[in-house]
Write a protein that holds these residues in place. Structure first.
Motif, mmCIF file in Angstrom:
data_model
loop_
_atom_site.group_PDB
_atom_site.id
_atom_site.type_symbol
_atom_site.label_atom_id
_atom_site.label_comp_id
_atom_site.label_asym_id
_atom_site.label_seq_id
_atom_site.Cartn_x
_atom_site.Cartn_y
_atom_site.Cartn_z
ATOM 1 N N ASP A 65 0.830 -1.207 0.000
ATOM 2 C CA ASP A 65 0.000 0.000 0.000
ATOM 3 C C ASP A 65 0.866 1.259 0.000
ATOM 4 N N ILE A 66 1.936 1.240 0.804
ATOM 5 C CA ILE A 66 2.793 2.423 0.931
ATOM 6 C C ILE A 66 4.253 2.000 0.908
ATOM 7 N N THR A 67 5.049 2.715 0.132
ATOM 8 C CA THR A 67 6.501 2.600 0.212
ATOM 9 C C THR A 67 7.012 3.747 1.068
ATOM 10 N N ILE A 68 7.786 3.423 2.089
ATOM 11 C CA ILE A 68 8.381 4.447 2.958
ATOM 12 C C ILE A 68 9.869 4.536 2.629
ATOM 13 N N ILE A 69 10.314 5.702 2.202
ATOM 14 C CA ILE A 69 11.691 5.932 1.774
ATOM 15 C C ILE A 69 12.438 6.707 2.853
ATOM 16 N N VAL A 70 13.596 6.153 3.269
ATOM 17 C CA VAL A 70 14.359 6.752 4.368
ATOM 18 C C VAL A 70 15.821 6.919 3.943
ATOM 19 N N PRO A 71 16.251 8.125 3.556
ATOM 20 C CA PRO A 71 17.670 8.355 3.288
ATOM 21 C C PRO A 71 18.433 8.461 4.605
ATOM 22 N N CYS A 72 19.605 7.849 4.668
ATOM 23 C CA CYS A 72 20.352 7.785 5.929
ATOM 24 C C CYS A 72 21.810 8.183 5.703
ATOM 25 N N TYR A 73 22.296 9.075 6.548
ATOM 26 C CA TYR A 73 23.717 9.423 6.525
ATOM 27 C C TYR A 73 24.172 9.707 7.951
ATOM 28 N N ASN A 74 25.066 8.863 8.448
ATOM 29 C CA ASN A 74 25.586 9.016 9.814
ATOM 30 C C ASN A 74 24.445 9.241 10.802
ATOM 31 N N ALA A 75 23.459 8.370 10.733
ATOM 32 C CA ALA A 75 22.229 8.531 11.518
ATOM 33 C C ALA A 75 22.124 7.528 12.652
ATOM 34 N N ALA A 76 23.231 6.884 13.040
ATOM 35 C CA ALA A 76 23.172 5.788 14.002
ATOM 36 C C ALA A 76 22.548 6.183 15.331
ATOM 37 N N THR A 77 22.727 7.432 15.739
ATOM 38 C CA THR A 77 22.209 7.865 17.042
ATOM 39 C C THR A 77 20.690 7.837 17.083
ATOM 40 N N PHE A 78 20.056 8.308 16.010
ATOM 41 C CA PHE A 78 18.602 8.456 16.010
ATOM 42 C C PHE A 78 17.882 7.388 15.199
ATOM 43 N N LEU A 79 18.608 6.647 14.370
ATOM 44 C CA LEU A 79 17.977 5.678 13.479
ATOM 45 C C LEU A 79 17.156 4.613 14.198
ATOM 46 N N PRO A 80 17.614 4.070 15.343
ATOM 47 C CA PRO A 80 16.780 3.063 16.030
ATOM 48 C C PRO A 80 15.383 3.566 16.378
ATOM 49 N N GLU A 84 3.160 -6.226 6.457
ATOM 50 C CA GLU A 84 2.986 -6.868 5.158
ATOM 51 C C GLU A 84 2.401 -5.923 4.112
ATOM 52 N N ARG A 85 1.865 -4.786 4.545
ATOM 53 C CA ARG A 85 1.285 -3.821 3.610
ATOM 54 C C ARG A 85 2.240 -2.679 3.285
ATOM 55 N N LEU A 86 3.477 -2.777 3.774
ATOM 56 C CA LEU A 86 4.452 -1.709 3.599
ATOM 57 C C LEU A 86 5.711 -2.213 2.907
ATOM 58 N N GLN A 87 6.356 -1.322 2.191
ATOM 59 C CA GLN A 87 7.694 -1.541 1.663
ATOM 60 C C GLN A 87 8.590 -0.437 2.233
ATOM 61 N N PHE A 88 9.750 -0.823 2.751
ATOM 62 C CA PHE A 88 10.696 0.146 3.285
ATOM 63 C C PHE A 88 11.944 0.158 2.408
ATOM 64 N N ILE A 89 12.331 1.335 1.972
ATOM 65 C CA ILE A 89 13.576 1.482 1.220
ATOM 66 C C ILE A 89 14.494 2.404 2.013
ATOM 67 N N PHE A 90 15.593 1.852 2.491
ATOM 68 C CA PHE A 90 16.601 2.621 3.216
ATOM 69 C C PHE A 90 17.816 2.807 2.310
ATOM 70 N N LEU A 127 7.455 0.343 -5.016
ATOM 71 C CA LEU A 127 6.367 -0.476 -5.542
ATOM 72 C C LEU A 127 5.004 -0.076 -4.986
ATOM 73 N N GLY A 128 4.975 0.735 -3.949
ATOM 74 C CA GLY A 128 3.733 1.034 -3.256
ATOM 75 C C GLY A 128 2.765 1.860 -4.082
ATOM 76 N N THR A 129 1.497 1.771 -3.716
ATOM 77 C CA THR A 129 0.496 2.636 -4.328
ATOM 78 C C THR A 129 0.796 4.091 -3.982
ATOM 79 N N TYR A 130 1.283 4.292 -2.769
ATOM 80 C CA TYR A 130 1.649 5.629 -2.309
ATOM 81 C C TYR A 130 3.083 5.618 -1.790
ATOM 82 N N VAL A 131 3.661 6.814 -1.693
ATOM 83 C CA VAL A 131 5.025 6.978 -1.209
ATOM 84 C C VAL A 131 5.026 7.977 -0.069
ATOM 85 N N LEU A 132 5.753 7.614 0.999
ATOM 86 C CA LEU A 132 5.932 8.485 2.155
ATOM 87 C C LEU A 132 7.430 8.612 2.412
ATOM 88 N N TYR A 133 7.896 9.844 2.602
ATOM 89 C CA TYR A 133 9.308 10.084 2.893
ATOM 90 C C TYR A 133 9.483 10.367 4.385
#
Length: 348
Positions: free
Chosen positions: A6-21, A35-41, A88-94
């Motif tokens: 349903d939704i692809t969530i896109i997460v760009p990461c750079y030196n984000a170890a402190t806050f990424l968890p 199962e209804r989400l796709q995550f692209i990091f 691949l999602g119907t929608y995209v969230l950043y």
């Protein structure tokens, strides 16, 4: 992934170890169901443990998580554009790697986007940590809607309807982004203003949900907040806006939407940048200020006759636009700084 998410969530990461968890935790808690989400990091060649964290996540959720590891740092614009090509999602969230979203965000946004058949669904966000609204209150809130039907309604939409220019407080229909090649500027700061402006020139169905679903964490190491006073690299905004003008000309928008494009350009290229300079610079960067004035006068010499600019101006915008009448000096810049401070302090 066998079925379309349903939704692809896109997460760009750079030196984000402190806050990424914390970011990952909020994504894994989504009530819509993993199962209804796709995550692209995208790991943008981090030098800390960001990539290790993402590899661990991908190994535990191989059906939902796609990890793209870049060998060299390319910046958020490039990372987001690359990830979108895999979506691949119907929608995209950043979502940025140092931020979090409400655990019901994806479910609520998808529900409204489907019901309203939105191209863009905008929502509110926090800049200071606070409790999320209750799920009951969030699901009871009704979005306001706007539909573009002709040239006039498009220009009204572009100049007055979307509330924020950021990419992260909106859900986008993926087919709209793919069909029209809506993209971020690359290798520049303020990259998402290009994306947001192009999206506004194509979206036909828009909705706004007055519920905060996103926590924008004021990370002092982020690209925007780590800029010090007198930091010239923040003038990337000017380059991004020139790219926007080039795209508008290439796509044939200047004929039908000239007034809207003129308004968006003056607000973002000139007024937003000038306000930033007043707030961050101790002395006038005269070369850049004079370049900004010349560019506006060259590209839009008749801007004073624009009804959108004339009828929608705040006191602060009137003050900033008034500076186009005379060339900057150090004395005029200091006077403007004082006036901007006075207007801001008298605001709500």
């Amino acid at each position: 992934m066998n079925n379309q998410p349903d939704i692809t969530i896109i997460v760009p990461c750079y030196n984000a170890a402190t806050f990424l968890p914390a970011c990952i935790g909020s994504l894994k808690s989504q009530t819509i169901g993993m199962e209804r989400l796709q995550f692209i990091f995208i790991d943008d060649a981090s030098s800390d443990s960001t990539l290790d964290i993402l590899k661990c996540l991908e190994s535990t959720l191989p059906e939902q998580v796609l990890l793209l590891a870049l060998p060299e740092n390319q910046g958020q614009g490039y990372a987001r554009n690359l990830a979108l090509s895999y979506a691949l999602g119907t929608y995209v969230l950043y979502v940025d790697a140092d931020d979090t979203i409400a655990d019901y965000a994806a479910e609520l946004l998808f529900q409204h986007a489907q019901a309203l058949q939105c191209d863009v669904l905008e929502f509110d966000f926090f800049r200071q940590k606070r409790p999320w609204p209750s799920a009951a209150a969030a699901f009871e809130a009704a979005p306001s809607t706007y539909q573009v039907t002709d040239v006039v309604s498009r220009q009204v939409f572009c100049t007055s309807v979307p509330r924020y220019g950021t990419i992260c407080n909106k859900l986008y229909r993926r087919e709209l982004l793919a069909e029209y090649g809506i993209c971020n500027a690359e290798h520049l700061a303020h990259e998402d203003t290009l994306f947001s402006q192009l999206a506004s020139l194509y979206a036909a169905r828009y909705a706004y949900l007055p519920i905060p679903l996103y926590f924008y964490r004021p990370n002092p190491q982020s690209t925007m907040l780590k800029a010090q006073s007198n930091d010239l690299h923040q003038f990337d905004r000017l380059k991004v806006q020139l790219q926007f003008l080039e795209e508008c000309e290439r796509r044939g928008f200047l004929r039908d939407y000239y007034l809207a494009i003129e308004t968006m350009f003056l607000r973002t290229y000139y007024m937003d940048t000038l306000l930033f300079i007043c707030e961050r610079f101790t002395e006038a960067p005269l070369e850049q200020l004079l370049e900004m004035q010349r560019t506006v006068q060259t590209c839009f010499p008749s801007w004073r006759r624009n009804p959108f600019l004339a009828n929608q101006q705040t006191d602060l915008e009137k003050l900033l636009l008034s500076t186009l009448d005379n060339s900057f000096t150090q004395e005029k810049f200091q006077s403007l700084k004082n006036k901007v401070g006075a207007v801001n302090s008298s605001g709500p």
